[in-house]
Enzyme design. Structure first.
Site, short mmCIF file in Angstrom:
data_model
loop_
_atom_site.label_atom_id
_atom_site.label_comp_id
_atom_site.label_asym_id
_atom_site.label_seq_id
_atom_site.Cartn_x
_atom_site.Cartn_y
_atom_site.Cartn_z
N ARG A 27 8.30 -5.79 -8.79
CA ARG A 27 8.67 -5.73 -7.27
C ARG A 27 9.90 -6.23 -6.92
NH1 ARG A 27 4.11 -4.74 -3.76
NH2 ARG A 27 2.99 -3.06 -4.95
N ARG A 67 10.80 -5.59 0.13
CA ARG A 67 11.06 -6.28 1.43
C ARG A 67 11.76 -7.33 1.71
NH1 ARG A 67 4.88 -5.34 2.96
NH2 ARG A 67 4.86 -5.82 1.01
N ARG A 107 14.30 1.01 4.77
CA ARG A 107 12.85 1.30 5.20
C ARG A 107 12.81 1.49 6.91
NH1 ARG A 107 8.85 1.98 5.37
NH2 ARG A 107 7.13 0.30 5.06
N ASP A 154 5.56 4.32 -7.01
CA ASP A 154 4.34 3.54 -6.84
C ASP A 154 3.12 4.04 -7.73
OD1 ASP A 154 3.15 1.48 -4.57
OD2 ASP A 154 1.58 2.88 -5.07
N TYR A 199 -8.68 1.77 -6.77
CA TYR A 199 -8.05 2.31 -5.48
C TYR A 199 -8.87 3.49 -4.97
CZ TYR A 199 -4.25 -1.21 -4.89
OH TYR A 199 -3.67 -2.38 -4.94
O1 CP3 Z 1 8.34 -3.43 -8.95
C1 CP3 Z 1 9.30 -2.82 -8.37
O2 CP3 Z 1 10.55 -2.98 -7.93
C2 CP3 Z 1 9.10 -1.04 -8.46
C3 CP3 Z 1 8.38 -0.63 -7.33
C4 CP3 Z 1 6.92 -0.86 -7.21
C5 CP3 Z 1 6.37 -0.31 -6.02
N1 CP3 Z 1 4.82 -0.38 -6.24
C6 CP3 Z 1 6.77 -0.12 -4.72
C7 CP3 Z 1 6.00 -0.61 -3.57
C8 CP3 Z 1 5.90 -0.79 -8.13
C9 CP3 Z 1 6.03 -1.20 -9.78
C10 CP3 Z 1 4.63 -0.71 -7.52
C11 CP3 Z 1 3.45 -1.00 -8.21
C12 CP3 Z 1 2.12 -1.06 -7.60
N2 CP3 Z 1 1.70 -0.46 -6.40
C13 CP3 Z 1 0.93 -1.88 -7.96
C14 CP3 Z 1 1.04 -2.69 -9.16
C15 CP3 Z 1 1.86 -3.72 -9.11
C16 CP3 Z 1 1.10 -4.77 -8.36
O3 CP3 Z 1 2.06 -5.39 -7.55
O4 CP3 Z 1 0.12 -5.11 -8.86
C17 CP3 Z 1 0.22 -1.46 -6.93
C18 CP3 Z 1 -1.06 -2.33 -7.01
C19 CP3 Z 1 0.58 -0.87 -6.01
C20 CP3 Z 1 -0.33 -0.32 -4.92
C21 CP3 Z 1 0.54 -0.67 -3.38
N3 CP3 Z 1 1.60 -0.08 -3.17
C22 CP3 Z 1 -0.03 -1.75 -2.82
C23 CP3 Z 1 -1.02 -2.60 -2.87
C24 CP3 Z 1 1.08 -1.57 -1.77
C25 CP3 Z 1 1.24 -2.43 -0.38
C26 CP3 Z 1 1.60 -3.82 -0.85
C27 CP3 Z 1 2.18 -4.74 0.25
O5 CP3 Z 1 2.66 -6.00 -0.16
O6 CP3 Z 1 2.28 -4.46 1.52
C28 CP3 Z 1 2.10 -0.86 -1.98
C29 CP3 Z 1 3.29 -0.39 -1.24
C30 CP3 Z 1 4.37 -0.78 -2.07
N4 CP3 Z 1 4.91 -0.33 -2.87
C31 CP3 Z 1 5.71 -1.69 -1.27
C32 CP3 Z 1 6.78 -1.50 -2.41
C33 CP3 Z 1 8.19 -2.04 -2.60
C34 CP3 Z 1 5.77 -2.23 -0.27
C35 CP3 Z 1 6.07 -1.16 0.86
C36 CP3 Z 1 6.95 -1.43 2.13
O7 CP3 Z 1 6.25 -1.48 3.14
O8 CP3 Z 1 8.33 -1.31 2.12
#
Ligand code: CP3
Length: 341
Positions: free
Chosen positions: A25, A29, A38, A74, A151
């Site tokens: 990540r 944000r 965003r 994602d 999920y």
């Molecule tokens: O790591 C990186 O920089 C690459 C981008 C990346 C995202 N999601 C972007 C994202 C990666 C590698 C993921 C993987 C991901 N997505 C996982 C596995 C990794 C982990 O953290 O366990 C999971 C479980 C997801 C599913 C997912 N996507 C969730 C649970 C959420 C909400 C999380 C939150 O903090 O609100 C997302 C959204 C998401 N995917 C965001 C990002 C940057 C936040 C989105 C935003 O509001 O800008």
């Protein structure tokens, strides 16, 4: 092609001339430039537009000086062609409009071809690879069969994974059919990402640590093994990551992966001993440490480096993703410490 940098060397357990570091990540944000984008685009918009996805992927490379880029995408994107109805609600995380609740739902899943149905991700990879500084490889990724299934079944984020476990225990045939489908899909998707230019691949099984060891072995391990086998056929190293695996780390590692990702709930040296010296290891600073004082960040970072003991094959990372509240300076400090050791 430039010589492989420290990250790829560490994946292969070669002496890398210093420990490589990147952050799960690392695009997100906590970065002002990400929040600015965003404000104008939803997360799915960013993912769907290769130019925007590439821009976000490159942001932390310029800011942090990390040794690898990870594609902005994602793990849940394959749910769109699977017809499950994916959206992200502000502040609540992912939501699945048509969750999988029965054997009939599994049987009704449409075929998915990652080359076509996720072509925009592959296009984003080509954009990023063309723009990355020499020597900085791109990591592609996908969700592991279990974490994706959780999920798909829960319909969103979950605390106890009760619906997932109920499905697993009451519909074992449908469970295995679902995980087989997901393993084939993510295995081929990962291989396609490598063919598009990703130099390493990470399989995220973020939530598999909720399982009992015997359930991991019976219901998950064969499917993770299959996904990793398909991905490795593309000839690039695979990082197999999950959190909370201390209870079944040997079984988790036995599913495959050139590099095993571990979280902070186990000391790095203990984890490495259990995984064995034939694998590289990635981890494992608690992301919440980055919310504390610099002195703690330094102590904990140095402790992890000491536990790795300079052995070839350690990739420094957090034990899970960067928290949105993290100061950019904290991540910069970790990169400096790791590179300056
Ligand atoms: O790591 C990186 O920089 C690459 C981008 C990346 C995202 N999601 C972007 C994202 C990666 C590698 C993921 C993987 C991901 N997505 C996982 C596995 C990794 C982990 O953290 O366990 C999971 C479980 C997801 C599913 C997912 N996507 C969730 C649970 C959420 C909400 C999380 C939150 O903090 O609100 C997302 C959204 C998401 N995917 C965001 C990002 C940057 C936040 C989105 C935003 O509001 O800008």
């Amino acid at each position: 092609m430039p010589a492989d940098g420290r990250f790829l060397k560490a994946c292969r357990r070669e002496q890398a001339g210093g420990t490589p570091v990147w952050f799960m990540r690392q695009a997100g944000r906590y970065m002002p430039e990400y929040r600015a984008l965003r404000r104008r685009h939803s997360i799915l918009d960013l993912c769907h537009h290769p130019d925007l996805a590439a821009e976000v992927t490159l942001q932390p490379i310029h800011r942090l000086g990390v040794d690898a880029a990870i594609l902005f995408a994602d793990i849940l994107l394959p749910f769109e062609p699977l017809g499950l109805g994916l959206s992200f609600a502000e502040g609540e995380g992912p939501q699945i409009a048509r969750p999988i609740r029965s054997a009939a739902d599994v049987a009704a899943l449409p075929p998915v071809d990652p080359l076509e149905d996720l072509a925009y991700v592959l296009e984003a990879i080509r954009h990023v690879v063309a723009a990355l500084p020499a020597g900085i490889p791109l990591i592609g990724f996908a969700g592991a069969p279990f974490t994706l299934a959780s999920y798909a079944i829960e319909g969103g984020a979950s605390r106890g994974f009760a619906a997932t476990k109920r499905f697993m225990h009451t519909e074992p045939r449908a469970w295995h059919a679902l995980l087989e489908r997901l393993a084939e899909l993510v295995g081929r998707y990962l291989a396609a990402q490598a063919e598009a230019g990703a130099r390493a691949l990470q399989l995220f099984d973020s939530w598999v640590g909720c399982l009992a060891p015997e359930d991991y072995r019976e219901y998950v391990q064969p499917h993770s093994r299959r996904a990793i086998e398909l991905a490795r056929a593309a000839g690039v190293p695979v990082i197999h990551f999950a959190t909370d695996t201390a209870g079944f780390l040997e079984d988790f590692a036995a599913a495959g992966g050139d590099v095993i990702g571990v979280d902070w709930r186990i000391p790095l040296d203990v984890a490495w001993q259990r995984i064995g010296s034939a694998r590289a290891i990635q981890g494992n600073l608690d992301p919440a440490v980055l919310l504390g004082p610099l002195s703690t960040i330094e102590t904990r970072t140095r402790d992890i480096l000491a536990r790795a003991g300079g052995r070839a094959g350690h990739i420094f990372n957090l034990g899970h993703g960067v928290l949105p509240e993290t100061p950019v300076e904290a991540l910069q400090a970790v990169v400096e410490l790791v590179h300056g050791q």
